[in-house]
Motif scaffolding. Structure first.
Motif, mmCIF file in Angstrom:
data_model
loop_
_atom_site.group_PDB
_atom_site.id
_atom_site.type_symbol
_atom_site.label_atom_id
_atom_site.label_comp_id
_atom_site.label_asym_id
_atom_site.label_seq_id
_atom_site.Cartn_x
_atom_site.Cartn_y
_atom_site.Cartn_z
ATOM 1 N N ILE A 1 -14.724 -12.409 -0.450
ATOM 2 C CA ILE A 1 -14.316 -11.339 -1.607
ATOM 3 C C ILE A 1 -12.682 -11.570 -1.864
ATOM 4 O O ILE A 1 -12.430 -11.317 -2.904
ATOM 5 C CB ILE A 1 -14.935 -10.048 -0.945
ATOM 6 N N PRO B 1 -7.016 -3.999 7.570
ATOM 7 C CA PRO B 1 -6.820 -2.479 7.723
ATOM 8 C C PRO B 1 -7.141 -2.141 9.231
ATOM 9 O O PRO B 1 -8.066 -2.723 9.737
ATOM 10 C CB PRO B 1 -7.612 -1.877 6.684
ATOM 11 N N PRO C 1 -1.721 -4.631 -3.442
ATOM 12 C CA PRO C 1 -2.358 -5.504 -2.630
ATOM 13 C C PRO C 1 -2.459 -6.697 -3.357
ATOM 14 O O PRO C 1 -2.363 -7.956 -2.627
ATOM 15 C CB PRO C 1 -3.687 -4.941 -2.210
ATOM 16 N N GLU D 1 -14.676 -0.356 8.995
ATOM 17 C CA GLU D 1 -15.649 0.253 8.232
ATOM 18 C C GLU D 1 -15.191 1.003 7.012
ATOM 19 O O GLU D 1 -16.195 0.504 5.727
ATOM 20 C CB GLU D 1 -16.511 1.253 8.894
ATOM 21 N N ALA D 2 -14.362 1.749 6.935
ATOM 22 C CA ALA D 2 -13.863 2.450 5.735
ATOM 23 C C ALA D 2 -13.028 1.576 4.733
ATOM 24 O O ALA D 2 -13.390 1.753 3.451
ATOM 25 C CB ALA D 2 -13.052 3.670 6.094
ATOM 26 N N GLN D 3 -12.240 0.778 5.271
ATOM 27 C CA GLN D 3 -11.168 0.084 4.634
ATOM 28 C C GLN D 3 -11.396 -1.465 4.347
ATOM 29 O O GLN D 3 -10.589 -2.063 3.432
ATOM 30 C CB GLN D 3 -9.808 0.213 4.952
ATOM 31 N N ALA D 4 -12.498 -2.032 5.026
ATOM 32 C CA ALA D 4 -12.446 -3.429 4.981
ATOM 33 C C ALA D 4 -14.043 -4.028 4.705
ATOM 34 O O ALA D 4 -14.215 -4.823 3.787
ATOM 35 C CB ALA D 4 -12.032 -4.112 6.302
ATOM 36 N N VAL D 5 -15.076 -3.499 5.278
ATOM 37 C CA VAL D 5 -16.259 -3.937 5.346
ATOM 38 C C VAL D 5 -16.807 -3.629 3.814
ATOM 39 O O VAL D 5 -16.717 -2.442 3.549
ATOM 40 C CB VAL D 5 -17.198 -3.575 6.434
ATOM 41 N N ILE D 6 -17.448 -4.552 2.987
ATOM 42 C CA ILE D 6 -18.360 -4.390 1.857
ATOM 43 C C ILE D 6 -19.466 -4.260 2.463
ATOM 44 O O ILE D 6 -20.446 -5.162 2.753
ATOM 45 C CB ILE D 6 -18.121 -5.411 1.136
ATOM 46 N N HIS D 7 -20.268 -2.827 2.541
ATOM 47 C CA HIS D 7 -21.226 -2.706 3.097
ATOM 48 C C HIS D 7 -22.664 -2.951 2.525
ATOM 49 O O HIS D 7 -22.370 -3.093 1.159
ATOM 50 C CB HIS D 7 -21.599 -0.987 3.369
ATOM 51 N N PHE E 1 -3.855 -8.644 4.927
ATOM 52 C CA PHE E 1 -3.560 -7.610 5.541
ATOM 53 C C PHE E 1 -5.200 -7.108 6.037
ATOM 54 O O PHE E 1 -6.098 -7.109 5.358
ATOM 55 C CB PHE E 1 -3.073 -6.225 4.695
ATOM 56 N N LEU F 1 0.722 -1.170 -0.044
ATOM 57 C CA LEU F 1 0.000 0.113 -0.071
ATOM 58 C C LEU F 1 0.851 1.413 0.027
ATOM 59 O O LEU F 1 0.390 2.418 -0.344
ATOM 60 C CB LEU F 1 -1.011 -0.104 1.164
#
Lengths: 509, 342
Positions: free
Chosen positions: A364, A344, A332, A348-354, A342, A312
């Motif tokens: 994924i 992060p 990545p 909520e911002a960098q990992a979860v696919i909402h 990794f 990154l």
């Protein structure tokens, strides 16, 4: 309502979040003309506390009382706080970047003349005066976004003091983006301002002990949501403060296996990784079955180091070897295919696919494994694996098809760990795996890291909590100002919460 | 512990509420999840009262007219899922068949089998889409600006190539749009439905769909999770171009002619259809089924207005009003979701 010489008073101030008591019954009196420090580790509750004072978060119980009024659970908003003369200067300046300095500084309170027409020249002159006082180089009509962050930070300060004429001024980690020179200047400014306007008070939030010692008259120490002490700063020392901040560290709870003999070659070896100004000469060797902890303050280089190992960030010099072969980690994708996974920091911002299911969130990173040559997914096989993994880690969800957003923080994190594990990496990089996870869920998560992830692979873990590092790591590397200052092995006398905390803070004995 | 109990009780109450036929809850569920289908059902009910609507002939015509628009909407859907947009689809819609027509009415036609057009058109469309995608993704230029540019360029090329239009086309080119199976079912409708089925499979059962939804919902997370973000985005642009060009081929066949202003201005209706079908401009939301229903809704509204004899001059107003209502209802969806949680 409050005695004459108090600037603001907190009365039984409490804030609950689901499952967490973030601020617990805090009582505090801050005097007029005082520069007050609030210190504590991450998660100690200082941010929540100041956000309540600034009206951004409503308290669950208790009150914030100032000269002209108060904030309480059902009477709290940033607008009320503003009217009461409370002003919070956030860590990141929140200006409209495209607008000019004048427009930003006078936003909502323009100087107007007859017929409500604004008076640009008068405002520009006011700005010039403020810039001079703050020694900020800025033209009034320049877009504020062109200025360096530290100038914006100074202007935010100027706005609070000279334009909004706030009486209670809260500075949230404001020093983080300032140079030493600026810090000294700001300190002097705080002192002269309080001398000129003795009805003001400044509250400085920080987790840097040295700054608080330098800047403040008194300091309040927060720990686990509670106020544990308020100390007169003159006459105190780094050691005393550190003692209060850490408190009595709880003992180790997880059984850590004896480090295995490192007969095999390391999985990963990094040598001389550098990327100015974040990281200098970073060396690391890590074997299967090991957990290495990175400790350090924000900006100490620990994030830069872990991100470099995942492609990154790119080092300007230095080499990374995986199983003895040099690799270049461009992105990545490359890191993942080399067997590095990794987690992060900002889940909520960098990992979860909402808005997507637990199943999709788990898979994924590895749909390739579960699809045929045409790319069609083998659904039943994929589902069976997700079911099993979720059961193994006891992910609490009505079904694997449930939308991930309905899960609690700890369960979401378990889904993310499953995502990582399914790529079958040789090396796990975990950036604050327990961030945003309920206290009650933390032990089980740490257990998974120790017993499952570090079973066959190597793990690098960053945590803001020294307890966690001491609990699960075999080795802790302490970062300070871009360098690894110290590597402490389990078993050494210094492998201890208090000592690591002091090292992180750069306190020398 | 008490918290947990409270939530389970609430969940139980919620489930029971669903069983108890609480009209409020049912209404909320319909708006939240099946808005477009409810709209479709309502329109069909209106249609039942309209003489001539339910005749096979009319229904076939509705579907037939919907097919070209349906292809473009599906194309845009792919791009919007990734959080992008493509204004140039209406020009691709015209350009790809135009090029094919020009090739097959020139001297080249003697050397190539005209049926090859069926292959050439989608390839051209995909190429155009790919170029759009490469420009916007790799160079980091906003898709709006890139596709605004290609929208104009491609329309210009079409006008240059066939300023007066072409009205006599080889059967091979018009086949997809014009022919009917067993004298009833237009091939165009079959093509349209097959494309939707393929898209449904790609979205729900293919790796590509998972990658698209992941990056549409949270691009940074998808990148960190190892999704090839830029390739997936470019692929979506290419798919969109291809679908638009197939739509163009269907339209050309249906009208048995190519004109320079074919599809001009349609992009707005394409956006309307995509949004109506439940796609979010921010990306990562929507279903192929919803999009399909939205296309039918648009086609039926148009048809009903025809049957009713609504003045062409006020049709746009009717469309606009319906769209506003649908968007208002769609905006309720988020609020309703919260309402149900409480």
């Amino acid at each position: 309502m409050i005695s004459q010489d108090n600037s603001y008073v907190l009365q039984d101030l409490t804030r609950r979040f689901p499952g967490v008591l973030a601020v617990d019954n805090v009582n505090l009196e801050v005097k007029q003309g005082e520069i007050h420090g609030i210190i504590g580790r991450n998660g100690a509750g200082k941010s929540v506390l100041v956000n309540m004072v600034a009206g951004i978060l409503a308290p669950s119980a208790g009150r914030v009382v100032v000269k002209d009024g108060f904030l309480s659970p059902d009477h709290s908003s940033p607008i009320i706080a503003h009217r009461l003369g409370i002003s919070l200067i956030p860590q990141e300046p929140t200006f409209a970047r495209q607008l000019s300095v004048v427009d930003n500084m006078f936003m909502g309170r323009n100087i107007t003349g007859p017929a409500n027409l604004i008076r640009p020249r008068q405002m520009a002159r006011a700005i010039e005066g403020i810039c001079e006082r703050l020694t900020v180089k800025a033209r009034p009509n320049q877009p504020i976004g062109e200025l360096p962050i530290e100038s914006q930070q100074m202007l935010a300060f100027g706005k609070a003091v000279y334009i909004d004429r706030a009486k209670v001024i809260l500075l949230d980690e404001i020093t983080a983006s300032l140079t030493q020179e600026r810090k000294d200047m700001l300190l002097n400014l705080l002192q002269t301002t309080t001398r000129q306007q003795p009805d003001l008070s400044f509250t400085l939030i920080s987790h840097h002990i040295s700054e608080v010692l330098e800047f403040t008259d008194r300091v309040t120490v927060m720990r686990d949501g509670a106020r544990v002490a308020t100390i007169d700063t003159p006459g105190s020392s780094k050691e005393e403060l550190a003692g209060w901040i850490v408190g009595d560290a709880p003992k180790v709870r997880i059984d850590v296996p004896k480090p295995r003999a490192r007969t095999k070659a390391p999985i990963l070896r990094a040598e001389g990784l550098s990327a100015a100004p974040h990281l200098k000469d970073f060396d690391l060797e890590i074997h299967a079955g090991e957990i290495v902890g990175f400790a350090g303050l924000e900006g100490s280089g620990k994030d830069a180091a872990i991100e470099m190992l995942f492609g990154l960030r790119h080092p300007s010099s230095g080499t990374i070897e995986l199983n003895g072969t040099a690799v270049e980690l461009q992105d990545p994708l490359k890191a993942l295919s080399s067997g590095i996974a990794f987690l992060p920091k900002h889940r909520e911002a960098q990992a979860v696919i909402h808005t997507r299911s637990v199943e999709e969130n788990t898979l994924i990173s590895c749909y390739r494994q579960f699809s045929n040559r045409l790319g069609l997914i083998a659904r039943s096989r994929a589902r069976a694996v997700v079911e099993k993994r979720s059961a193994d880690l006891r992910v609490k969800t009505p079904s694997i098809h449930a939308v991930i957003d309905n899960l609690s923080g700890g369960n979401k994190q378990k889904v993310m760990i499953n995502r990582l594990a399914l790529t079958a990496p040789q090396l796990f990089l975990l950036n604050e795996p327990t961030r945003g996870v309920d206290i009650s869920a933390k032990p089980s998560l740490l257990k998974v890291i120790r017993e499952e992830l570090a079973d066959k692979s190597a793990v690098i873990m960053i945590s803001e909590s020294e307890e966690e590092l001491v609990e699960v790591c075999d080795r802790v590397m302490v970062f300070f100002k871009g360098k690894v200052e110290r590597v402490i092995e389990r078993g050494e006398a210094e492998f201890d919460v208090g000592e690591i905390y002091r090292q992180v803070q750069g306190v020398r004995q | 512990m008490t918290d947990q109990n409270a939530t389970t009780t609430k969940a139980r109450q919620g489930a029971l509420g669903g069983l108890r036929f609480d009209p409020k809850l049912i209404f909320a569920t319909i708006i939240e999840k099946h808005l477009i289908w409810a709209l479709l059902a309502a329109l069909i009910l209106i249609g039942l009262a309209m003489p001539g609507f339910m005749s096979t002939r009319n229904l076939v015509n509705v579907m037939w007219a919907a097919a070209p628009l349906g292809c473009m909407v599906l194309g845009l859907f792919f791009v919007i899922l990734t959080g992008g947009l493509d204004l140039s689809l209406e020009s691709t819609f015209a350009l790809a068949p135009t090029v094919a027509v020009v090739v097959f009415t020139s001297t080249l036609a003697e050397y190539i089998w005209p049926g090859f057009a069926i292959l050439l058109v989608p390839l051209l469309g995909a190429l155009v889409g790919w170029v759009n995608g490469m420009f916007s993704v790799k160079l980091g230029v906003s898709a709006f600006l890139v596709t605004l540019g290609t929208l104009l360029i491609m329309r210009g090329i079409v006008i240059y190539l066939i300023p007066e239009g072409v009205y006599y086309l080889p059967d091979e080119i018009t086949f997809l749009g014009k022919a009917r199976l067993w004298g009833v079912l237009p091939v165009a409708v079959i093509v349209w439905i097959v494309l939707y089925i393929l898209a449904f499979i790609a979205i729900n059962y293919h790796r590509l769909g998972k990658d698209i939804f992941a990056l549409g919902n949270n691009e940074e997370a998808a990148f960190i999770a190892g999704v090839n973000v830029s390739r997936t985005k470019v692929t979506c642009f290419a798919i969109a171009g291809m679908l638009a060009s197939i739509g163009g081929l269907l339209e050309v066949g249906r009208l048995t002619s190519v004109v320079a202003d074919m599809g001009e201005g349609d992009i707005l209706m394409v956006f309307a259809g995509t949004i109506l079908g439940g796609a979010a401009l921010t990306g990562g939301a929507g279903t192929v089924g919803g999009i399909f229903a939205a296309v039918l809704v648009i086609a039926i509204i148009e048809n009903l207005m025809n049957l009713y004899g609504v003045e062409p001059s006020i049709r746009q107003i009717v469309f606009g009003v319906i769209l506003m209502c649908a968007i208002y209802l769609a905006s309720l969806q988020g609020k309703l979701r919260n309402w149900r949680k409480d």
